[in-house]
Motif scaffolding. Structure first.
Motif, PDB file in Angstrom:
ATOM      1  N   TYR A  15      -6.191  12.076   2.237  1.00  0.00           N
ATOM      2  CA  TYR A  15      -5.187  11.058   1.952  1.00  0.00           C
ATOM      3  C   TYR A  15      -5.808   9.671   2.021  1.00  0.00           C
ATOM      4  O   TYR A  15      -6.715   9.414   2.829  1.00  0.00           O
ATOM      5  N   VAL A  65       4.224  10.236  -1.504  1.00  0.00           N
ATOM      6  CA  VAL A  65       2.775  10.269  -1.612  1.00  0.00           C
ATOM      7  C   VAL A  65       2.421  10.542  -3.076  1.00  0.00           C
ATOM      8  O   VAL A  65       2.868  11.538  -3.657  1.00  0.00           O
ATOM      9  N   TRP A 102       0.835  -1.197   0.000  1.00  0.00           N
ATOM     10  CA  TRP A 102       0.000   0.000   0.000  1.00  0.00           C
ATOM     11  C   TRP A 102       0.867   1.243   0.000  1.00  0.00           C
ATOM     12  O   TRP A 102       1.904   1.286   0.651  1.00  0.00           O
ATOM     13  N   GLN A 103       0.399   2.226  -0.746  1.00  0.00           N
ATOM     14  CA  GLN A 103       1.125   3.479  -0.825  1.00  0.00           C
ATOM     15  C   GLN A 103       0.134   4.613  -0.580  1.00  0.00           C
ATOM     16  O   GLN A 103      -1.033   4.555  -0.992  1.00  0.00           O
ATOM     17  N   ALA A 104       0.647   5.639   0.081  1.00  0.00           N
ATOM     18  CA  ALA A 104      -0.223   6.789   0.366  1.00  0.00           C
ATOM     19  C   ALA A 104      -0.471   7.596  -0.909  1.00  0.00           C
ATOM     20  O   ALA A 104       0.389   7.669  -1.785  1.00  0.00           O
ATOM     21  N   ARG A 153       6.559  13.588   1.300  1.00  0.00           N
ATOM     22  CA  ARG A 153       5.973  14.172   2.511  1.00  0.00           C
ATOM     23  C   ARG A 153       6.658  13.529   3.714  1.00  0.00           C
ATOM     24  O   ARG A 153       6.488  12.345   3.977  1.00  0.00           O
ATOM     25  N   ASP A 154       7.453  14.323   4.389  1.00  0.00           N
ATOM     26  CA  ASP A 154       8.250  13.812   5.504  1.00  0.00           C
ATOM     27  C   ASP A 154       9.109  12.643   5.011  1.00  0.00           C
ATOM     28  O   ASP A 154       9.930  12.826   4.135  1.00  0.00           O
ATOM     29  N   ASP A 155       8.856  11.471   5.531  1.00  0.00           N
ATOM     30  CA  ASP A 155       9.698  10.341   5.138  1.00  0.00           C
ATOM     31  C   ASP A 155       8.948   9.367   4.250  1.00  0.00           C
ATOM     32  O   ASP A 155       9.213   8.191   4.241  1.00  0.00           O
ATOM     33  N   ASP A 156       7.989   9.877   3.513  1.00  0.00           N
ATOM     34  CA  ASP A 156       7.147   8.985   2.721  1.00  0.00           C
ATOM     35  C   ASP A 156       6.899   9.612   1.345  1.00  0.00           C
ATOM     36  O   ASP A 156       6.866  10.842   1.203  1.00  0.00           O
ATOM     37  N   ASN A 168      -4.983   5.234   0.733  1.00  0.00           N
ATOM     38  CA  ASN A 168      -3.974   4.213   0.451  1.00  0.00           C
ATOM     39  C   ASN A 168      -4.362   3.489  -0.822  1.00  0.00           C
ATOM     40  O   ASN A 168      -5.524   3.120  -0.999  1.00  0.00           O
TER      41      ASN A 168
END
Lengths: 204, 576
Positions: A69, A42, A12-14, A37-40, A71
């Motif tokens: 947001y 998106v 799964w990915q945001a 976004r931060d450590d991800d 997934n």
């Protein structure tokens, strides 16, 4: 029946819903880009448009609000939302259709059906894959290869509507690497090669 | 003409002349002492030897005695040695016993394996039921005893024993304490377990002095066996909780990082439950990923079937277990069934007929394949009372938009769609935090004085409630009664008697005769016998003090082991 979809086995990915509409659960989405976004990472998505050739992804098991947001997955196989009025059968090809969140039978296939898991809520379970081959018809003749420069032009994707070709309204840029002109009225098979759609076979 | 008394003589190894002797044989595991006054010896005295006392045809033989201390003294007769020797119980300082017996499930039932040969590999506690006699036998054999007599032991109780490299004599003594028994070293060199207070009368003979008294025990009005915390099996509604940035656990809508917009199903209804980008702060997002929709807790206030008062605070149910009162047989062994969660939760976006089979209530004897039961493992964090799933658990009570299968997210247990934990809990009092325990009380007869009851804890006995009804009360009462019988025996009015005889007589200790002391001096030989009493002798402390010393030594040994202290093997705690 107490069937739990095997969602835990999927990746799964945001994503951020930039479509301006609520994304339904298991809806097919067109990926328009990605942000960090931060450590991800998106993804940004929208509803399938007439612009053909972008990656697609499938929403998770809940609807996603406008600007919210969610997934998504492009893990194969996965549950997907299909258009009411059709009955997916094993081996059928289903794909995105411009302007709707559901998969349409015969459209350029992202999905090969395994089974219907919920006919009430229109959820099928099937393999999910990128579209790499499509049947298209050029809007006008596409010039032949000239020295090292291929000819190119706008092409409309067509699909198989119960044995008859029908227009999808998807458009893309098709490239001609042959020494012959591609005639506007002819159906031509295009393959995705190095990120561009290349004509490989022209109908007689 | 003076009567012709036989000469009283004592012999120990090659000791040439024993001027006087005082020897006591008393109950318990501490070796009794024999004190000899001897003249300086030409030959070395053996460390271990038999002590023999003769008086005409009467012979007292104490085997395998051990020299303990020799002190040089001066008296009117000149230089003498005071030699202290111990009876053969000195050997009981050594040896070890390990084993776990009469272990119980959380509901107090003894772990049994009826198919002994099929005991699950690695299950060290299978078939751990042992009778008191079987336990005594294990101890006695670990002590190196043979030909012992345990026929008098009561055999109905099932005392919990958890021996881990324990001294077998201490283990046996503790077992006997629980059962109202005494360990007796007899003159025939056999060890016997006797019921305290049960035995022969004082022997007849040439009694010099006889004292008899009445020593009524300090009898309480009643004795109470206090069982382990009572367990109640019930179904408890769960609520979603999460871990906040300050480390506290809160309802998910109360978390400091909860989304600000609140929908029909609370603040998390539009969450991306697998990545939580709906939480803007990255640290908080990690907490959300860890806990939101994954952690649940029993909703309070609540009620527990069988317990009268409402449960106001979750801490009253701590520590939260993960088993039921009900049992199931697995590979021939009875096991408590595991706790489970049931009710309504999202079948991953599929509504309609599938979720319609879920139910908010279940029968006690539920079929575990019922679709209402969550087919997932979860762990119980007993400290915080939190049920932890390894994947997000949420509900989707309504369809999505536009008429899509999966709607908004709701924490499980909302909107009249229960989400419940079936588990056995213990209950604490709200004010004191004390466990609720079953108590079996016995009023003591023959006492008019009102005192507080004497309370004796037996945590291994547990009363269970199933569906609000006592499930095993008959068994619990029966087991409590075993211990009450033994305790009541301690308060039987005994008539302590002691007599001194102007001769050496062969008198065997038993359950009633607690101490026999033989004396040889210039006046000749004499024997002192104490019945239903042991106030000690010139060479031995009273039984109660010896027993207290033994307990202290055991505690000290535990501390010594913990700190790696070495022992020199000498043990003088019993000396006068």
């Amino acid at each position: 029946m107490s069937f739990d979809l095997p969602l835990d086995r999927m990746d799964w990915q945001a994503f951020r819903n930039d479509s301006g509409e609520v994304v339904p659960a298991f809806g097919i989405m067109e990926v328009t880009g990605a942000i960090i976004r931060d450590d991800d990472v998106v993804l940004t998505i929208t509803k399938p448009s007439t612009t053909f050739g972008r990656p697609y992804a499938v929403n998770g098991d809940s609807e996603v609000a406008i600007g919210g947001y969610g997934n998504c997955t492009n893990s194969s196989p996965c549950p997907q939302y299909y258009t009411s009025g059709t009955t997916p059968a094993f081996g059928n090809g289903y794909g995105p259709k411009p302007g709707i969140w559901t998969l349409e039978k015969g459209y350029p296939a992202t999905t090969i059906v395994d089974v219907i898991v919920d006919s009430t809520n229109k959820i099928l379970y099937g393999s999910f894959q990128p579209i790499t081959t499509v049947i298209g018809k050029a809007g006008s003749d596409i010039a032949a290869l000239s020295s090292e420069t291929p000819g190119y032009g706008t092409v409309t994707a067509w699909y198989n509507n119960a044995g008859t070709f029908a227009e999808t309204t998807f458009t893309f840029t098709g490239y001609n690497f042959s020494t012959s002109v591609i005639t506007a009225s002819k159906y031509t098979v295009y393959n995705l090669v190095n990120g561009i759609w290349v004509a490989v076979f022209e109908g007689c | 003409m003076a009567p012709n008394y036989p000469q009283a003589l004592a012999f120990f190894d090659k000791v040439e002349r024993i001027e006087s002797l005082t020897a006591t044989l008393a109950h318990g595991i501490t070796p009794s002492q024999i004190q000899l006054r001897i003249t300086p010896q030409r030959r070395t005295i053996a460390v271990n030897a038999n002590l023999k006392i003769t008086y005409g045809n009467n012979k007292i033989l104490l085997q395998d005695c051990q020299c303990d201390v020799a002190n040089l003294q001066y008296d009117q007769s000149g230089q003498v040695f005071a030699l202290t020797i111990l009876d053969r119980r000195w050997k009981w300082r050594h040896g070890q016993i390990s084993g776990q017996y009469n272990l119980r499930w959380e509901d107090g039932k003894i772990i049994k394996d009826k198919e002994k040969n099929k005991a699950a590999a690695g299950n060290a506690v299978a078939d751990c039921e042992r009778t008191p006699k079987q336990l005594a036998k294990l101890c006695l054999e670990a002590m190196g005893e043979k030909n012992y007599d345990i026929d008098d032991m009561p055999n109905d109780a099932r005392p919990l024993c958890q021996w881990d490299v324990a001294n077998p004599a201490h283990a046996l003594q503790e077992l006997c304490d629980q059962l109202g028994c005494r360990i007796v070293l007899q003159l025939n060199n056999r060890v016997a377990i006797r019921r305290a207070g049960v035995g022969r009368q004082l022997p007849g003979g040439a009694i010099e002095t006889l004292s008899s008294s009445i020593d009524p025990p300090d009898k309480p009005s009643s004795i109470v066996i206090v069982c382990g915390p009572t367990r109640y099996q019930d179904d408890f509604e769960l609520e979603a909780v999460g871990l906040d940035t300050d480390g506290s656990i809160k309802a998910i809508d109360d978390l400091s990082y909860a989304p600000t917009t609140s929908g029909t199903y609370g603040k998390w209804s539009a969450a991306d439950a697998k990545t939580f980008h709906c939480v803007s702060d990255v640290t908080a997002r990690k907490l959300a990923l860890k806990s939101v929709f994954r952690w649940y807790r029993i909703k309070t206030p609540t009620r527990v079937k069988g317990f009268d008062d409402p449960i106001e605070r979750i801490r009253q149910l701590f520590p939260l277990g993960d088993e039921l009162v009900q049992q199931a047989k697995i590979m021939g062994t009875e096991h408590n069934r595991k706790a489970f969660v049931y009710g309504f939760w999202s079948r991953k976006g599929i509504k309609g007929t599938t979720s319609g089979t879920q139910k908010g209530t279940l029968a006690i004897d539920v079929d575990m394949s019922d679709p209402s039961i969550v087919p997932l493992d979860f762990s119980v964090d007993s400290r915080d009372g939190v049920i932890k799933f390894d994947r997000p658990m949420y509900d989707q009570p309504t369809a999505g938009t536009p008429s899509a299968p999966g709607g908004k997210l709701a924490p499980c247990g909302t909107k009249n769609r229960p989400f419940k934990l079936r588990v056995a809990v213990t209950v604490r009092e709200p004010e004191t935090g004390a466990f609720n325990r079953y108590e079996r009380k016995r009023k003591m007869s023959g006492t008019n004085t009102v005192t507080q009851p004497r309370y004796v804890r037996h945590d291994e006995i547990v009363l269970n409630y199933l569906d609000g009804k006592e499930n095993n009360k008959k068994d619990v009462d029966k087991e409590c009664d075993y211990y009450l019988d033994a305790l009541e025996k301690e308060y039987d009015i005994t008539q302590p008697e002691s007599a001194t005889y102007a001769e050496i007589i062969e008198c065997n200790p038993d359950g009633a005769i607690q101490s026999v002391t033989w004396t040889i001096n210039q006046q000749g030989g004499s024997t002192s016998v104490s019945r239903n009493d042991d106030d000690g002798s010139p060479v031995t402390l009273p039984y109660k003090i010896r027993r207290a010393n033994e307990k202290n030594k055991k505690a000290a040994a535990a501390v010594g082991n913990a700190f790696g202290l070495a022992s020199n093997g000498k043990d003088r705690g019993y000396q006068v």
